[in-house]
Design a protein around this motif. Structure first.
Motif, mmCIF file in Angstrom:
data_model
loop_
_atom_site.group_PDB
_atom_site.id
_atom_site.type_symbol
_atom_site.label_atom_id
_atom_site.label_comp_id
_atom_site.label_asym_id
_atom_site.label_seq_id
_atom_site.Cartn_x
_atom_site.Cartn_y
_atom_site.Cartn_z
ATOM 1 N N UNK A 390 60.694 58.550 60.936
ATOM 2 C CA UNK A 390 61.224 58.817 59.600
ATOM 3 C C UNK A 390 61.886 60.188 59.564
ATOM 4 N N UNK A 391 62.936 60.287 58.780
ATOM 5 C CA UNK A 391 63.518 61.586 58.437
ATOM 6 C C UNK A 391 63.180 61.831 56.981
ATOM 7 N N UNK A 392 62.281 62.781 56.719
ATOM 8 C CA UNK A 392 61.743 62.924 55.360
ATOM 9 C C UNK A 392 62.505 63.936 54.524
ATOM 10 N N UNK A 393 63.447 64.673 55.119
ATOM 11 C CA UNK A 393 64.283 65.584 54.335
ATOM 12 C C UNK A 393 65.739 65.333 54.691
ATOM 13 N N UNK A 394 66.620 65.616 53.764
ATOM 14 C CA UNK A 394 68.047 65.425 53.947
ATOM 15 C C UNK A 394 68.786 66.707 53.568
ATOM 16 N N UNK A 395 69.758 67.068 54.376
ATOM 17 C CA UNK A 395 70.639 68.207 54.087
ATOM 18 C C UNK A 395 69.851 69.459 53.721
ATOM 19 N N UNK A 396 68.818 69.727 54.515
ATOM 20 C CA UNK A 396 67.966 70.896 54.285
ATOM 21 C C UNK A 396 68.126 71.878 55.434
ATOM 22 N N UNK A 397 67.557 73.051 55.280
ATOM 23 C CA UNK A 397 67.461 74.035 56.358
ATOM 24 C C UNK A 397 65.993 74.440 56.468
ATOM 25 N N UNK A 398 65.193 73.513 57.010
ATOM 26 C CA UNK A 398 63.752 73.683 57.169
ATOM 27 C C UNK A 398 63.442 73.890 58.652
ATOM 28 N N UNK A 399 62.495 74.791 58.924
ATOM 29 C CA UNK A 399 62.199 75.168 60.302
ATOM 30 C C UNK A 399 60.684 75.218 60.530
ATOM 31 N N UNK A 400 60.307 75.022 61.804
ATOM 32 C CA UNK A 400 58.923 75.171 62.267
ATOM 33 C C UNK A 400 57.928 74.437 61.384
ATOM 34 N N UNK A 401 58.088 73.141 61.134
ATOM 35 C CA UNK A 401 57.135 72.419 60.279
ATOM 36 C C UNK A 401 55.785 72.226 60.971
ATOM 37 N N UNK A 402 54.728 72.277 60.186
ATOM 38 C CA UNK A 402 53.362 72.043 60.693
ATOM 39 C C UNK A 402 52.628 71.175 59.690
ATOM 40 N N UNK A 403 52.015 70.103 60.174
ATOM 41 C CA UNK A 403 51.310 69.156 59.312
ATOM 42 C C UNK A 403 49.841 69.540 59.232
ATOM 43 N N UNK A 404 49.235 69.392 58.057
ATOM 44 C CA UNK A 404 47.844 69.813 57.863
ATOM 45 C C UNK A 404 46.889 68.790 58.486
ATOM 46 N N UNK A 405 45.596 69.149 58.629
ATOM 47 C CA UNK A 405 44.637 68.253 59.292
ATOM 48 C C UNK A 405 44.506 66.887 58.632
#
Length: 945
Positions: A390-405
């Protein structure tokens, strides 16, 4: 005659633009100073003021040991997701990308400050090298020829190494102070691998050398010369080497004059010095033990980075290497079995991914379909069990994502096109923002991660002047605590197990992993590895540490048990700093120059679209045996408007012509237009065509005419790249007009005055995937379709339909390529023949055919990787062969066959210092349908396989 005349003057609708464009909705402003013109989107005026102040302040210090420069354009880009910048003279300008890196490679420097020093040093280098024969070439032919002469005269390691040395000497940070910047060179040196000078410079397909060799190797070489022989020797080297670029051997001679040794000898002396320095750095250090998870492959260097444990004890790693594009790989440490989960050219390979509850999360670049200066960084998720992407964001500038436990929330860094940095918490399914963490001073957040209970977020915070801090954010209270206060320590990649935060640090002079107690704030050294350790990850039960380690074959994964009793308190860690940069500091300003940057408020005005101001980049006065040609090319700093003007005087004809071409790329389609106006003079083809009334039949009689030609075209280039494939589509329509008048020919057949009005439609599509060692795409297709006709009933009419395609497939062995070519072309020449768009079957000379069908099969494969240098002039990097069979069948007045088969032997060769490979070789062909000459041998020269 008339066909040739029209072909010469029928203008081609080809874009003059060099570079990419921004969306037309961006509103641009400028700040004018005596030395710099800052061009920027109006939303970032504050940062533009900062850049203007920084550049004007640092300029005299950057130029002190280089050269002064002429006024310069500087473009601040804000729509790109990448962290980069460049300096160029074609056209002359600097461009800064606004997004700072999430990696620690910039040290503790403010991003715009680093770019200002590094890229400005390049501009001063270009001025410094503009001397002697290079200066003459520049005066006669413009910046483009100056660029060619500089590449011939000076190796690329000088330009990048000198720029890194400057950023290191003039600041408290800079890459020359960072251990990871030279760790790959150290790993090779400690392994006893001393490659030849040319091999380091041009690279190899069989042996590993750092991909950024021009930076890391260049910095070490420049520093060695300045340390060993003094700044004067470096100045003498550049002065002598750059001044006689007509002689590509002169650089070696100049280094011998400046230092007493050739480049190859100095290179070996530098390695001796580094070997001694780096081994002394290790004396007396006690190293910690670790178990390898991945092992080096002899002929396949690989980077294994940012490994993470899964809930079931497996390991996921971000990998790329000589054989592998950027990919995520699942490793079972018990069985050593591996499974590729995902691959893409566009992954952010130098930033961590994250995993929780069998969900993988990472950031991936998405290029804008039209605007080359706009890209996005979107978040993707992958279910490890089901493979659902899945691509959960569109036309963003998001970096270094980390998912919680829990797998329900994602924390990431946002850096938008207004240069505002935010820490965001997103819904892991929808990508919607649920919380935005306040950032009143607009500091740079880096690589956030969750604690194992999901109640805290740990991250790095970089202040523009105070350095880096390690921070812990309590989600419930919103309180942020600085566990390690601001300093010049280049900490990176923190992870938290609830009791300790583990992070990278170069504080001892060797990068290793440290841990700080959340409760007591005590700091300990956890790893002590010979070449350093990077990218920590903690197992779910907190018993094991996973990290990456540099080797002579890339980065390998290592694992060790966590035992806090064996950790070394920070106050007992001995610092073994490599201070070889100190001499650079003394030769420059003896301190950081960034502590006193002023805060002047410059006047701001709207940007005016013009291709001329400070932007002429190519001109020439070309004297040919029959003519003199004057040409001038210019392009505006935003790469949206370009012009070309030319004047031609033909000695033989005693005639003049003028030409003007323009391209505008500020709208969705690129608009190309132009025209030619001139007088033409010629002689009769033979005296038999001259009527007796002209008198002496032995005299060469002339006749003249006027020619006018104009064209208008629309071109739409689209970037369709995604995942593992680079894809491009270009649609175009071009209309041209040529008129011949005042032609009074005393020939006995039809007069040739008239008009020619063709329209051409074209489609070009390519989709391909390949990697470092591949000569050709492993999978790919290229398709060209075009149709040209004359619908407006001019005096000359015809039409041409052309279609061709190339289809690539993997060969029998890796890096072999099987590809097929197919082409079809049909002409209907009423009284005009269009130029053919397809290549004739190999070894046959072109013959006009009304209809031709061509097919070919090719098999390309490497023969050897010699890495051989011939008298420091030619470097042979790869030898390859191509087996081919061409089949052509054509129909005009009869059916003709053009069939050939044979072999092509090619060499990927570098000449002197030029960093562009040339493909040279021989083609031997057997011609089935040429009885008079069945065998043919011809040379091959190209810029790609």
């Amino acid at each position: 005659f008339i066909f040739q005349s029209i072909n010469n003057l029928q203008a081609q609708s080809t874009s003059l633009i060099i570079g990419n464009q921004n969306p037309f909705k961006v509103k641009w402003n400028t700040i004018e100073t005596p030395q710099f013109t800052i061009i920027f989107p109006k939303e970032i005026e504050k940062d533009a003021q900062k850049v203007a102040n920084t550049l004007n302040y640092v300029y005299p210090y950057v130029a002190k040991t280089s050269a002064k420069i002429k006024p310069l354009n500087v473009v601040l880009q804000t729509n790109l997701a990448e962290s980069n910048g460049f300096a160029t003279i074609t056209p002359r300008r600097m461009e800064f990308y606004n997004t700072p890196p999430q990696t620690p490679f910039a040290g503790t420097l403010d991003w715009y400050s680093l770019l200002s020093i590094h890229e400005l040093r390049h501009i001063t280098q270009f001025s410094r090298c503009d001397r002697g024969f290079t200066k003459i070439a520049h005066i006669l032919f413009g910046n483009s020829m100056q660029n060619v002469m500089m590449m011939t005269a000076m190796p690329n390691w000088f330009f990048e190494g000198d720029a890194v040395a400057t950023e290191t000497a003039l600041t408290n940070s800079g890459r020359g102070r960072l251990p990871q910047f030279n760790v790959e060179m150290r790993s090779l040196l400690f392994a006893g691998k001393r490659y030849d000078y040319e091999k380091v410079f041009f690279g190899s397909y069989k042996n590993w050398y750092p991909l950024d060799a021009s930076y890391s190797f260049g910095y070490q070489f420049v520093t060695f010369i300045r340390n060993t022989y003094g700044l004067g020797a470096m100045n003498k080297l550049v002065k002598k080497g750059a001044g006689m670029s007509i002689n590509p051997y002169l650089f070696s001679w100049a280094m011998r004059r400046a230092t007493g040794h050739t480049p190859s000898t100095n290179y070996q002396l530098m390695l001796n010095k580094l070997d001694s320095t780096w081994n002394a750095q290790l004396e007396g250090i006690k190293f910690t033990e670790a178990t390898p998870i991945t092992k080096p492959e002899k002929n396949n260097w690989t980077y294994n980075n940012f490994a993470k444990y899964t809930n079931d004890g497996n390991i996921i790693v971000s990998r790329y290497g000589q054989e592998d594009i950027y990919q995520l790989v699942l490793i079972n440490p018990k069985t050593n079995q591996e499974k590729k989960l995902y691959s893409s050219y566009l992954m952010s390979n130098d930033v961590p991914f994250s995993v929780s509850q069998y969900q993988l999360v990472w950031a991936e670049t998405k290029n804008d379909i039209r605007w080359g200066n706009r890209s996005y960084s979107n978040i993707k998720t992958l279910d490890i069990n089901t493979g659902k992407l899945n691509t959960i964001t569109k036309k963003a500038k998001y970096y270094a994502p980390a998912i919680d436990p829990s797998g329900k929330q994602i924390v990431c860094v946002e850096y938008n096109n207004k240069n505002i940095c935010s820490l965001l918490i997103l819904d892991a399914i929808t990508g919607q923002i649920s919380k935005r963490i306040p950032n009143p001073e607009n500091e740079l957040f880096q690589t956030p991660t969750w604690s194992n209970d999901g109640k805290n977020i740990v991250f790095i915070k970089l202040h523009p002047t105070k350095g880096k801090a390690l921070c812990l954010l309590n989600i419930e209270t919103g309180i942020t605590e600085n566990l390690i206060d601001y300093s010049n320590e280049n900490i990176a990649y923190p992870v938290c197990d609830g009791n300790y935060i583990y992070y990278d640090s170069p504080i001892s002079g060797i990068d290793n992993i440290y841990a700080i107690s959340i409760n007591t704030k005590e700091i300990f050294q956890v790893t002590s590895r010979k070449l350093g350790s990077y990218y920590p990850a903690i197992s779910n039960d907190g018993s094991k540490l996973l990290f990456s380690e540099a080797t002579d074959q890339g980065y390998m994964l290592m694992e060790m048990p966590l035992d806090s009793l064996k950790w070394l308190p920070l106050n007992k860690v001995e610092k073994r700093l490599d201070n070889s940069f100190n001499i650079l500091v003394e030769q420059e300003q003896k301190k950081s120059i960034l502590d006193s940057v002023p805060t002047n408020n410059y006047q701001v005005s709207k940007y005016a679209l013009t291709p001329f101001k400070r932007n002429a980049y190519s001109w020439y006065v070309l004297s040919l045996p029959t003519a003199i040609n004057l040409s001038l090319k210019s392009q505006n700093p935003l790469s949206s408007f370009a012009t070309e003007g030319a004047y031609n005087y033909n000695y033989n004809e005693n005639a003049n012509s003028f030409q003007l071409n323009t391209s505008y790329a500020g709208l969705y389609p690129i608009i190309n237009m132009g025209g030619i106006v001139g007088r033409r003079v010629s002689t009769y083809d033979s005296i038999t065509n001259v009527p007796n009334i002209l008198g002496d039949s032995t005299k060469a009689y002339t006749y003249s005419w006027n020619e006018k030609s104009a064209y208008f075209g629309l071109e739409l280039p689209l970037n369709l790249s995604s995942g593992s494939y680079v894809s491009n589509l270009t649609l175009a329509v071009n209309a041209a007009y040529t008129n011949i008048s005042d032609l009074h020919r005393f020939e006995l057949f039809k007069n040739s005055n008239g008009t020619f009005f063709p329209i051409t439609y074209s489609l070009d599509y390519s989709r391909r995937t390949s990697w470092l060692r591949d000569m050709l795409p492993t999978w790919g297709q290229t398709i060209h379709l075009s149709y040209a006709h004359t619908p407006f009933n001019g005096d000359f009419n015809g039409d041409l339909l052309s279609a061709q395609g190339v289809f690539y497939f993997p060969g029998i062995i890796k890096h072999h390529s099987l590809f097929f070519e197919a082409a079809y072309e049909k002409q209907n020449p009423v009284n005009y023949r269009f130029e053919s768009k397809i290549l004739f079957p190999r070894a046959y000379k072109y013959v006009f055919e009304k209809e031709i069908l061509k097919g070919s099969v090719n098999y390309t494969f490497p023969i050897a990787y010699p890495d051989f240098s011939l008298i420091h002039s030619l470097y042979f990097k790869r030898l390859a062969a191509n087996l081919f069979y061409d089949y052509g069948i054509a129909k005009s007045t009869q059916t003709n066959y053009y069939r050939s088969t044979g072999i092509e032997l090619k060499s990927e060769t570098f000449v002197f210092h030029i960093p562009i490979p040339f493909i040279v070789g021989l083609r031997g062909s057997y011609l089935f349908d040429n009885i008079d000459n069945e065998y043919n041998i011809e040379g091959i020269f190209a810029l790609s396989f």
